[in-house]
Write a protein that holds these residues in place. Structure first.
Motif, PDB file in Angstrom:
ATOM      1  N   LEU A   1      38.707  32.057  34.361  1.00 39.30           N
ATOM      2  CA  LEU A   1      39.008  33.358  34.942  1.00 39.30           C
ATOM      3  C   LEU A   1      39.884  33.165  36.167  1.00 39.30           C
ATOM      4  O   LEU A   1      39.611  32.292  36.995  1.00 39.30           O
ATOM      5  N   ALA A   2      40.908  33.979  36.295  1.00 44.03           N
ATOM      6  CA  ALA A   2      41.748  34.001  37.494  1.00 44.03           C
ATOM      7  C   ALA A   2      41.850  35.444  37.965  1.00 44.03           C
ATOM      8  O   ALA A   2      42.282  36.316  37.216  1.00 44.03           O
ATOM      9  N   VAL A   3      41.415  35.680  39.194  1.00 40.66           N
ATOM     10  CA  VAL A   3      41.550  37.008  39.795  1.00 40.66           C
ATOM     11  C   VAL A   3      42.921  37.050  40.460  1.00 40.66           C
ATOM     12  O   VAL A   3      43.208  36.248  41.351  1.00 40.66           O
ATOM     13  N   ARG A   4      43.762  37.953  39.995  1.00 40.31           N
ATOM     14  CA  ARG A   4      45.132  38.048  40.501  1.00 40.31           C
ATOM     15  C   ARG A   4      45.228  38.911  41.754  1.00 40.31           C
ATOM     16  O   ARG A   4      45.947  38.586  42.684  1.00 40.31           O
ATOM     17  N   SER A   5      44.515  40.048  41.744  1.00 37.32           N
ATOM     18  CA  SER A   5      44.549  40.939  42.913  1.00 37.32           C
ATOM     19  C   SER A   5      43.330  41.843  42.885  1.00 37.32           C
ATOM     20  O   SER A   5      42.689  42.023  41.844  1.00 37.32           O
ATOM     21  N   GLN A   6      43.046  42.401  44.044  1.00 33.58           N
ATOM     22  CA  GLN A   6      41.940  43.342  44.177  1.00 33.58           C
ATOM     23  C   GLN A   6      42.275  44.274  45.327  1.00 33.58           C
ATOM     24  O   GLN A   6      42.824  43.843  46.335  1.00 33.58           O
ATOM     25  N   HIS A   7      42.002  45.555  45.136  1.00 29.64           N
ATOM     26  CA  HIS A   7      42.246  46.489  46.231  1.00 29.64           C
ATOM     27  C   HIS A   7      41.441  47.767  46.044  1.00 29.64           C
ATOM     28  O   HIS A   7      41.110  48.158  44.927  1.00 29.64           O
ATOM     29  N   SER A   8      41.137  48.363  47.168  1.00 30.65           N
ATOM     30  CA  SER A   8      40.421  49.636  47.182  1.00 30.65           C
ATOM     31  C   SER A   8      41.416  50.743  46.854  1.00 30.65           C
ATOM     32  O   SER A   8      42.553  50.724  47.327  1.00 30.65           O
ATOM     33  N   THR A   9      40.985  51.692  46.041  1.00 36.72           N
ATOM     34  CA  THR A   9      41.835  52.839  45.716  1.00 36.72           C
ATOM     35  C   THR A   9      41.240  54.124  46.282  1.00 36.72           C
ATOM     36  O   THR A   9      41.752  55.199  46.048  1.00 36.72           O
ATOM     37  N   GLY A  10      40.147  53.985  47.016  1.00 37.77           N
ATOM     38  CA  GLY A  10      39.450  55.108  47.623  1.00 37.77           C
ATOM     39  C   GLY A  10      38.160  54.607  48.231  1.00 37.77           C
ATOM     40  O   GLY A  10      37.845  53.411  48.141  1.00 37.77           O
ATOM     41  N   GLU A  11      37.393  55.500  48.833  1.00 35.49           N
ATOM     42  CA  GLU A  11      36.141  55.075  49.477  1.00 35.49           C
ATOM     43  C   GLU A  11      35.165  54.454  48.490  1.00 35.49           C
ATOM     44  O   GLU A  11      34.476  53.493  48.812  1.00 35.49           O
ATOM     45  N   ASP A  12      35.124  54.965  47.265  1.00 32.37           N
ATOM     46  CA  ASP A  12      34.186  54.480  46.251  1.00 32.37           C
ATOM     47  C   ASP A  12      34.872  54.091  44.952  1.00 32.37           C
ATOM     48  O   ASP A  12      34.266  54.140  43.878  1.00 32.37           O
ATOM     49  N   THR A  13      36.128  53.687  45.033  1.00 32.18           N
ATOM     50  CA  THR A  13      36.866  53.258  43.845  1.00 32.18           C
ATOM     51  C   THR A  13      37.684  52.018  44.185  1.00 32.18           C
ATOM     52  O   THR A  13      38.092  51.819  45.328  1.00 32.18           O
ATOM     53  N   ALA A  14      37.920  51.187  43.176  1.00 36.16           N
ATOM     54  CA  ALA A  14      38.679  49.953  43.381  1.00 36.16           C
ATOM     55  C   ALA A  14      39.289  49.498  42.064  1.00 36.16           C
ATOM     56  O   ALA A  14      38.874  49.944  40.989  1.00 36.16           O
ATOM     57  N   GLU A  15      40.275  48.618  42.183  1.00 34.89           N
ATOM     58  CA  GLU A  15      40.898  47.989  41.022  1.00 34.89           C
ATOM     59  C   GLU A  15      40.921  46.481  41.229  1.00 34.89           C
ATOM     60  O   GLU A  15      41.102  46.005  42.351  1.00 34.89           O
ATOM     61  N   VAL A  16      40.740  45.764  40.119  1.00 34.80           N
ATOM     62  CA  VAL A  16      40.796  44.309  40.130  1.00 34.80           C
ATOM     63  C   VAL A  16      41.667  43.877  38.953  1.00 34.80           C
ATOM     64  O   VAL A  16      41.398  44.257  37.815  1.00 34.80           O
ATOM     65  N   GLU A  17      42.701  43.096  39.243  1.00 36.07           N
ATOM     66  CA  GLU A  17      43.545  42.541  38.187  1.00 36.07           C
ATOM     67  C   GLU A  17      43.100  41.097  37.938  1.00 36.07           C
ATOM     68  O   GLU A  17      42.915  40.328  38.878  1.00 36.07           O
ATOM     69  N   PHE A  18      42.912  40.758  36.676  1.00 37.87           N
ATOM     70  CA  PHE A  18      42.452  39.416  36.334  1.00 37.87           C
ATOM     71  C   PHE A  18      43.059  38.944  35.025  1.00 37.87           C
ATOM     72  O   PHE A  18      43.589  39.744  34.236  1.00 37.87           O
ATOM     73  N   VAL A  19      42.949  37.645  34.813  1.00 35.26           N
ATOM     74  CA  VAL A  19      43.303  37.026  33.537  1.00 35.26           C
ATOM     75  C   VAL A  19      42.114  36.177  33.108  1.00 35.26           C
ATOM     76  O   VAL A  19      41.653  35.319  33.864  1.00 35.26           O
ATOM     77  N   ALA A  20      41.591  36.454  31.927  1.00 33.40           N
ATOM     78  CA  ALA A  20      40.501  35.669  31.349  1.00 33.40           C
ATOM     79  C   ALA A  20      41.060  34.976  30.107  1.00 33.40           C
ATOM     80  O   ALA A  20      41.760  35.593  29.307  1.00 33.40           O
ATOM     81  N   ARG A  21      40.741  33.694  29.980  1.00 32.78           N
ATOM     82  CA  ARG A  21      41.235  32.921  28.840  1.00 32.78           C
ATOM     83  C   ARG A  21      40.063  32.427  28.006  1.00 32.78           C
ATOM     84  O   ARG A  21      39.035  32.020  28.552  1.00 32.78           O
ATOM     85  N   TYR A  22      40.251  32.484  26.679  1.00 30.55           N
ATOM     86  CA  TYR A  22      39.245  31.935  25.780  1.00 30.55           C
ATOM     87  C   TYR A  22      39.893  31.538  24.465  1.00 30.55           C
ATOM     88  O   TYR A  22      41.048  31.867  24.201  1.00 30.55           O
ATOM     89  N   ARG A  23      39.144  30.765  23.689  1.00 30.17           N
ATOM     90  CA  ARG A  23      39.591  30.355  22.357  1.00 30.17           C
ATOM     91  C   ARG A  23      38.601  30.904  21.348  1.00 30.17           C
ATOM     92  O   ARG A  23      37.404  30.883  21.564  1.00 30.17           O
ATOM     93  N   VAL A  24      39.135  31.372  20.247  1.00 23.67           N
ATOM     94  CA  VAL A  24      38.291  31.832  19.154  1.00 23.67           C
ATOM     95  C   VAL A  24      39.006  31.468  17.853  1.00 23.67           C
ATOM     96  O   VAL A  24      40.204  31.728  17.701  1.00 23.67           O
ATOM     97  N   GLY A  25      38.276  30.805  16.961  1.00 30.02           N
ATOM     98  CA  GLY A  25      38.873  30.383  15.694  1.00 30.02           C
ATOM     99  C   GLY A  25      40.074  29.486  15.876  1.00 30.02           C
ATOM    100  O   GLY A  25      41.020  29.563  15.110  1.00 30.02           O
ATOM    101  N   GLY A  26      40.069  28.653  16.933  1.00 30.39           N
ATOM    102  CA  GLY A  26      41.181  27.747  17.197  1.00 30.39           C
ATOM    103  C   GLY A  26      42.389  28.408  17.829  1.00 30.39           C
ATOM    104  O   GLY A  26      43.404  27.754  18.084  1.00 30.39           O
ATOM    105  N   ARG A  27      42.302  29.706  18.088  1.00 31.90           N
ATOM    106  CA  ARG A  27      43.429  30.452  18.643  1.00 31.90           C
ATOM    107  C   ARG A  27      43.163  30.772  20.113  1.00 31.90           C
ATOM    108  O   ARG A  27      42.094  31.233  20.488  1.00 31.90           O
ATOM    109  N   ALA A  28      44.160  30.525  20.950  1.00 34.30           N
ATOM    110  CA  ALA A  28      44.045  30.840  22.376  1.00 34.30           C
ATOM    111  C   ALA A  28      44.262  32.334  22.592  1.00 34.30           C
ATOM    112  O   ALA A  28      45.168  32.935  22.004  1.00 34.30           O
ATOM    113  N   VAL A  29      43.417  32.926  23.426  1.00 39.29           N
ATOM    114  CA  VAL A  29      43.520  34.347  23.750  1.00 39.29           C
ATOM    115  C   VAL A  29      43.591  34.473  25.262  1.00 39.29           C
ATOM    116  O   VAL A  29      42.852  33.808  25.989  1.00 39.29           O
ATOM    117  N   ARG A  30      44.469  35.333  25.719  1.00 37.95           N
ATOM    118  CA  ARG A  30      44.646  35.580  27.147  1.00 37.95           C
ATOM    119  C   ARG A  30      44.471  37.074  27.366  1.00 37.95           C
ATOM    120  O   ARG A  30      45.278  37.867  26.879  1.00 37.95           O
TER     121      ARG A  30
END
Length: 136
Positions: free
Chosen positions: A85-114
Motif C-alpha cells: 500500500l502507498a498513500v499518495r495524499s490525504q486532505h480534509s475536505t470539510g470539518e467531518d469529511t476527507a479524501e485519501v489517495e492511495f495505490v494498493a497492489r496485489y496479485r491474483v491468478g498470476g496477474r498483477a493488479v494495481r
C-alpha cells in the motif's frame, strides 16, 4: 487469514526508524477493537481497511463502510496475494469529511493488479466511515 499481534502490519506503516509497525500497534487496534477503538482519522481508517482486505475481515469492512453506500455482502478474490500500500495524499475536505489517495497492489491468478483510488470519508458520531471512491 489471521495476523498475530507481533507480525508487521499489512498496511506497511513504519516508525521513525523505518521499522515496520506491529499489527497490534497499527491497524490491529482498530480492526480487532472496532467497538471501543475507532480509527482517529480518515488516513488511519483507510490503512486499517486495507489491512482488513488483506486479512479478509469482512466484518470490519462492513462496519466501517457508510450505510448509504455499503454493499450487502463482500466477496474476496480467491488466491489474492496483497503486495503493498502507498498513500499518495490525504486532505480534509470539510470539518467531518476527507479524501485519501492511495495505490494498493496485489496479485491474483498470476496477474498483477494495481488499484489507484481517491477515497472519500465522512465522520459521524465520532467515527470515520468510507463512503466511496474514484478509481484513477
Amino acid at each position: 487469514m489471521a495476523s498475530s499481534d507481533t507480525t508487521a502490519c499489512p498496511c506497511g506503516q513504519t516508525n521513525a526508524r523505518q521499522k515496520p509497525l506491529a499489527y497490534a500497534d497499527c491497524c490491529g487496534r482498530y480492526v480487532e477493537h472496532f467497538d471501543t477503538t475507532p480509527a482517529p482519522d480518515a488516513p488511519s481508517l483507510m490503512r486499517s481497511r486495507y489491512s482488513a482486505f488483506v486479512l479478509e475481515r469482512a466484518d470490519y469492512l462492513q462496519a466501517t463502510w457508510h450505510a448509504r453506500t455499503r454493499p450487502a455482502q463482500l466477496d474476496f478474490d480467491p488466491g489474492a496475494r496483497w503486495l503493498g500500500l502507498a498513500v499518495r495524499s490525504q486532505h480534509s475536505t470539510g470539518e467531518d469529511t476527507a479524501e485519501v489517495e492511495f495505490v494498493a497492489r496485489y496479485r491474483v491468478g498470476g496477474r498483477a493488479v494495481r488499484l489507484h483510488e481517491t477515497s472519500r470519508f465522512v465522520r459521524e458520531g465520532g467515527r470515520w466511515f468510507y463512503v466511496d471512491g474514484d478509481q484513477q
